[in-house]
Scaffold this motif. Structure first.
Motif, PDB file in Angstrom:
ATOM      1  N   LYS A 242       0.695  -1.229  -0.149  1.00 41.67           N
ATOM      2  CA  LYS A 242      -0.004   0.057  -0.020  1.00 41.67           C
ATOM      3  C   LYS A 242       0.846   1.281  -0.064  1.00 41.67           C
ATOM      4  O   LYS A 242       0.473   2.123  -0.672  1.00 41.67           O
ATOM      5  CB  LYS A 242      -1.004  -0.038   1.189  1.00 41.67           C
ATOM      6  CG  LYS A 242      -1.887   1.265   1.046  1.00 41.67           C
ATOM      7  CD  LYS A 242      -2.831   1.204   2.206  1.00 41.67           C
ATOM      8  CE  LYS A 242      -3.701   2.658   2.154  1.00 41.67           C
ATOM      9  NZ  LYS A 242      -4.919   2.383   2.903  1.00 41.67           N
TER      10      LYS A 242
ATOM     11  N   MET B 101      -7.487   4.948   9.780  1.00 41.71           N
ATOM     12  CA  MET B 101      -6.490   5.665   9.198  1.00 41.71           C
ATOM     13  C   MET B 101      -5.607   4.663   8.148  1.00 41.71           C
ATOM     14  O   MET B 101      -5.364   5.076   6.865  1.00 41.71           O
ATOM     15  CB  MET B 101      -5.248   6.305   9.962  1.00 41.71           C
ATOM     16  CG  MET B 101      -5.781   7.634  10.638  1.00 41.71           C
ATOM     17  SD  MET B 101      -5.080   8.196  12.217  1.00 41.71           S
ATOM     18  CE  MET B 101      -3.273   8.591  11.349  1.00 41.71           C
TER      19      MET B 101
ATOM     20  N   PHE C  52      -8.226   3.552   5.132  1.00 45.61           N
ATOM     21  CA  PHE C  52      -8.908   4.681   4.497  1.00 45.61           C
ATOM     22  C   PHE C  52      -8.225   5.810   3.878  1.00 45.61           C
ATOM     23  O   PHE C  52      -8.688   6.709   3.294  1.00 45.61           O
ATOM     24  CB  PHE C  52     -10.137   5.141   5.128  1.00 45.61           C
ATOM     25  CG  PHE C  52     -11.101   3.886   5.411  1.00 45.61           C
ATOM     26  CD1 PHE C  52     -11.755   3.031   4.205  1.00 45.61           C
ATOM     27  CD2 PHE C  52     -11.730   3.473   6.631  1.00 45.61           C
ATOM     28  CE1 PHE C  52     -12.566   2.068   4.584  1.00 45.61           C
ATOM     29  CE2 PHE C  52     -12.408   2.523   6.991  1.00 45.61           C
ATOM     30  CZ  PHE C  52     -12.859   1.765   6.094  1.00 45.61           C
ATOM     31  N   THR C  53      -6.908   5.717   4.485  1.00 46.35           N
ATOM     32  CA  THR C  53      -6.159   7.033   4.037  1.00 46.35           C
ATOM     33  C   THR C  53      -4.620   6.487   3.524  1.00 46.35           C
ATOM     34  O   THR C  53      -4.322   5.289   3.719  1.00 46.35           O
ATOM     35  CB  THR C  53      -5.934   7.962   5.267  1.00 46.35           C
ATOM     36  OG1 THR C  53      -4.902   7.334   6.056  1.00 46.35           O
ATOM     37  CG2 THR C  53      -7.192   8.545   5.963  1.00 46.35           C
ATOM     38  N   PHE C  54      -3.862   7.665   2.901  1.00 40.99           N
ATOM     39  CA  PHE C  54      -2.581   7.150   2.634  1.00 40.99           C
ATOM     40  C   PHE C  54      -1.624   8.074   3.395  1.00 40.99           C
ATOM     41  O   PHE C  54      -0.581   8.312   2.924  1.00 40.99           O
ATOM     42  CB  PHE C  54      -2.393   7.474   1.117  1.00 40.99           C
ATOM     43  CG  PHE C  54      -2.946   6.252   0.192  1.00 40.99           C
ATOM     44  CD1 PHE C  54      -2.263   5.127  -0.163  1.00 40.99           C
ATOM     45  CD2 PHE C  54      -4.418   6.428  -0.097  1.00 40.99           C
ATOM     46  CE1 PHE C  54      -2.721   4.273  -0.957  1.00 40.99           C
ATOM     47  CE2 PHE C  54      -4.909   5.577  -0.674  1.00 40.99           C
ATOM     48  CZ  PHE C  54      -4.085   4.301  -1.349  1.00 40.99           C
ATOM     49  N   TRP C  55      -1.960   8.617   4.452  1.00 40.88           N
ATOM     50  CA  TRP C  55      -1.185   9.208   5.562  1.00 40.88           C
ATOM     51  C   TRP C  55      -0.085   8.402   5.939  1.00 40.88           C
ATOM     52  O   TRP C  55      -0.078   7.211   5.841  1.00 40.88           O
ATOM     53  CB  TRP C  55      -2.075   9.776   6.915  1.00 40.88           C
ATOM     54  CG  TRP C  55      -3.074  10.552   6.451  1.00 40.88           C
ATOM     55  CD1 TRP C  55      -3.615  11.393   5.211  1.00 40.88           C
ATOM     56  CD2 TRP C  55      -4.218  10.972   7.351  1.00 40.88           C
ATOM     57  NE1 TRP C  55      -4.484  12.005   5.620  1.00 40.88           N
ATOM     58  CE2 TRP C  55      -5.040  11.915   6.712  1.00 40.88           C
ATOM     59  CE3 TRP C  55      -4.280  10.855   8.788  1.00 40.88           C
ATOM     60  CZ2 TRP C  55      -6.093  12.506   7.319  1.00 40.88           C
ATOM     61  CZ3 TRP C  55      -5.561  11.420   9.374  1.00 40.88           C
ATOM     62  CH2 TRP C  55      -6.196  12.277   8.653  1.00 40.88           C
ATOM     63  N   ASN C  56       1.126   8.938   6.129  1.00 46.73           N
ATOM     64  CA  ASN C  56       2.327   8.289   6.624  1.00 46.73           C
ATOM     65  C   ASN C  56       1.830   7.298   7.862  1.00 46.73           C
ATOM     66  O   ASN C  56       1.284   7.645   8.755  1.00 46.73           O
ATOM     67  CB  ASN C  56       3.185   9.346   7.126  1.00 46.73           C
ATOM     68  CG  ASN C  56       4.459   8.709   7.500  1.00 46.73           C
ATOM     69  OD1 ASN C  56       4.839   7.437   7.923  1.00 46.73           O
ATOM     70  ND2 ASN C  56       5.716   9.269   7.031  1.00 46.73           N
TER      71      ASN C  56
ATOM     72  N   ALA D  75      -0.179   6.495  12.614  1.00 42.31           N
ATOM     73  CA  ALA D  75      -1.433   5.424  12.856  1.00 42.31           C
ATOM     74  C   ALA D  75      -0.709   4.373  13.652  1.00 42.31           C
ATOM     75  O   ALA D  75      -1.303   3.917  14.962  1.00 42.31           O
ATOM     76  CB  ALA D  75      -1.993   4.593  11.569  1.00 42.31           C
TER      77      ALA D  75
ATOM     78  N   GLU E  13      -8.839  -4.865   6.753  1.00 47.53           N
ATOM     79  CA  GLU E  13      -8.912  -3.660   7.843  1.00 47.53           C
ATOM     80  C   GLU E  13     -10.243  -3.176   8.332  1.00 47.53           C
ATOM     81  O   GLU E  13     -10.755  -3.177   9.519  1.00 47.53           O
ATOM     82  CB  GLU E  13      -8.154  -2.541   7.040  1.00 47.53           C
ATOM     83  CG  GLU E  13      -6.802  -2.488   7.294  1.00 47.53           C
ATOM     84  CD  GLU E  13      -6.089  -2.362   8.784  1.00 47.53           C
ATOM     85  OE1 GLU E  13      -6.767  -1.538   9.401  1.00 47.53           O
ATOM     86  OE2 GLU E  13      -5.060  -3.098   9.091  1.00 47.53           O
TER      87      GLU E  13
END
Length: 446
Positions: free
Chosen positions: A268, A321, A324-328, A332, A395
């Motif tokens: 991912k 997180m 559903f997100t591509f945050w670093n 998380a 997830e």
């Protein structure tokens, strides 16, 4: 009168007990190091052994299956059958022997043999932790005990962290000397078994030092203090069953996720294998120093149910997180590490608040038993979901498990609000205890 001994040789002296503590902390190092060998080498296992994810997760399920039963029998075997010294050595042998068979299974490319190795490894792993705690109580009962438990937990997390961050390099180094494939995997796992051999040596030294202290100080062998009566289960209050649900719903979303985390971060977030292992280990890295600190905070503040709810909500946010997100993902996973430590500090002590002391052994044994049952079943389910539906659905599945834990935590709050004491502040709890003591002193009903 015996001849005075040098401080380092005198079992009653702090310096000697510090030496014992060193061996005590390393007693479980090998077990925790090797438990997550599959997680540290997930892509290598899948490739070299030609596995799908469901088969890979069987390695974790086979570890958990024996502990569905041994949570009730481990303390009995240590107290009544083997004694703490012989029992610790035998359980260390199971851990070492299981890891050796696990590695041989990789060398000869027989996955069924690897499963046998993990089963044997599991027989020793959890019971060795019970033995380690018994040694701690026997040598440090009193004001030093909480610190010792914190140090043991930190060393356990250190073992998991070191495994996550060096097994990839070990595999690559071995691959330069051997033909790539299952041989490299088997040799790498055999090298990891050296940590279990080291822990076995610590068990032998501890047994010698404890036997020596028994002769010098005329003290008895340590006892686990676990009294297991399965008939007590029918008397468990509703609060305790909600605690069990929280325990299972929460932990099944942590350990199976870490077991599958390496490939998730590679696919991912396009991480390199080394970076994927590093971010996957951050939960253990944070929990090592955070657990003693958060335990101290919970002890001083009280309000255990509120802390549990905060930990569950934070864990749910971390999984959402990641899903559903591509945050670093470091954000998380750091939240996950803090919340994992907080929940352990707030949840497990609550058992002692809701059952009488004579039922504590049964309650904790049952809690560990259903936790291992849940881990075994969810590990298998997680592998099957990943093979057929992918990481996003997996997830969502983990989020659903945490939602079950959250609903149980909210129910626990309201049940306890009516007639409980789990969510009292420390000041209120002390006042409540003093009031009960005064009523009992005057033979009045509480």
């Amino acid at each position: 009168p015996r001849t005075p001994l040098p401080a380092i040789c005198d079992p009653s002296h702090l310096l000697h007990r510090i030496v014992v503590l060193v061996f005590m902390c390393f007693l479980g190092f090998g077990s925790y190091f090797c438990y997550d060998n599959p997680a540290a080498l997930q892509s290598e296992f899948l490739q070299d052994m030609n596995l799908n994810t469901a088969e890979f997760m069987q390695l974790y399920a086979w570890y958990s299956w024996p502990n569905v039963i041994l949570c009730f029998l481990g303390g009995f075997l240590l107290d009544r059958v083997f004694g703490i010294r012989l029992g610790t050595i035998l359980f260390s042998l199971f851990v070492f022997g299981g890891q050796i068979i696990f590695a041989i299974g990789g060398l000869v490319k027989h996955f069924w043999l690897m499963e046998v190795g993990r089963f044997i490894f599991g027989i020793g792993g959890e019971s060795l932790a019970v033995a380690q705690n018994t040694y701690a109580v026997n040598w440090f009962k009193g004001k030093e005990l909480n610190l010792v438990f914190g140090l043991q937990l930190s060393m356990a997390r250190l073992g998991s962290t070191v495994n996550m961050n060096i097994m990839g390099s070990v595999y690559n180094k071995v691959g330069q000397s051997f033909a790539a494939g299952h041989t490299t995997l088997g040799v790498s796992l055999m090298i990891a078994a050296l940590t279990c051999l080291f822990s076995l040596m610590c068990a032998l030294v501890l047994g010698f030092l404890d036997k020596r202290a028994e002769k010098i100080l005329h003290k008895e062998q340590g006892k686990t203090g676990e009294v297991i009566k399965l008939t007590d289960v029918k008397d468990f209050p509703a609060c305790l069953w909600l605690i069990f649900i929280i325990c299972v719903g929460y932990y099944v979303a942590i350990f199976p996720f870490i077991g599958l985390g390496q490939v998730f971060f590679i696919e991912k977030f396009n991480f390199s294998p080394a970076n994927a292992r590093a971010v996957n280990s951050i939960v253990y890295i944070i929990s090592a120093p955070a657990s003693p600190v958060l335990g101290f905070v919970v002890d001083k503040v009280g309000r255990n149910v509120i802390w549990v709810m905060c930990a569950v909500v934070t864990t749910l946010a971390a999984h959402m997180m990641l899903a559903f997100t591509f945050w670093n993902p470091w954000i998380a996973m750091s939240l996950l590490g803090v919340s994992y430590s907080l929940l352990a500090c707030a949840l497990w002590p609550m058992v002692a608040f809701v059952v009488p002391e004579h039922q504590l052994g049964t309650a904790y044994g049952f809690m560990q038993s259903i936790q291992n049952l849940g881990l075994a079943l969810i590990a298998m389910a997680a592998g099957a979901i990943l093979d057929t539906r992918g990481y996003l659905v997996l997830e969502v599945f983990f989020c659903a498990c945490i939602c079950i834990a959250l609903m149980a935590a909210v129910m626990l709050y309201f049940v306890d609000y009516l007639k409980g004491r789990l969510n009292l502040s420390v000041i209120c709890y002390d006042n409540h205890a003093q009031m009960i003591e005064e009523l009992l002193k005057h033979n009045l009903p509480s």
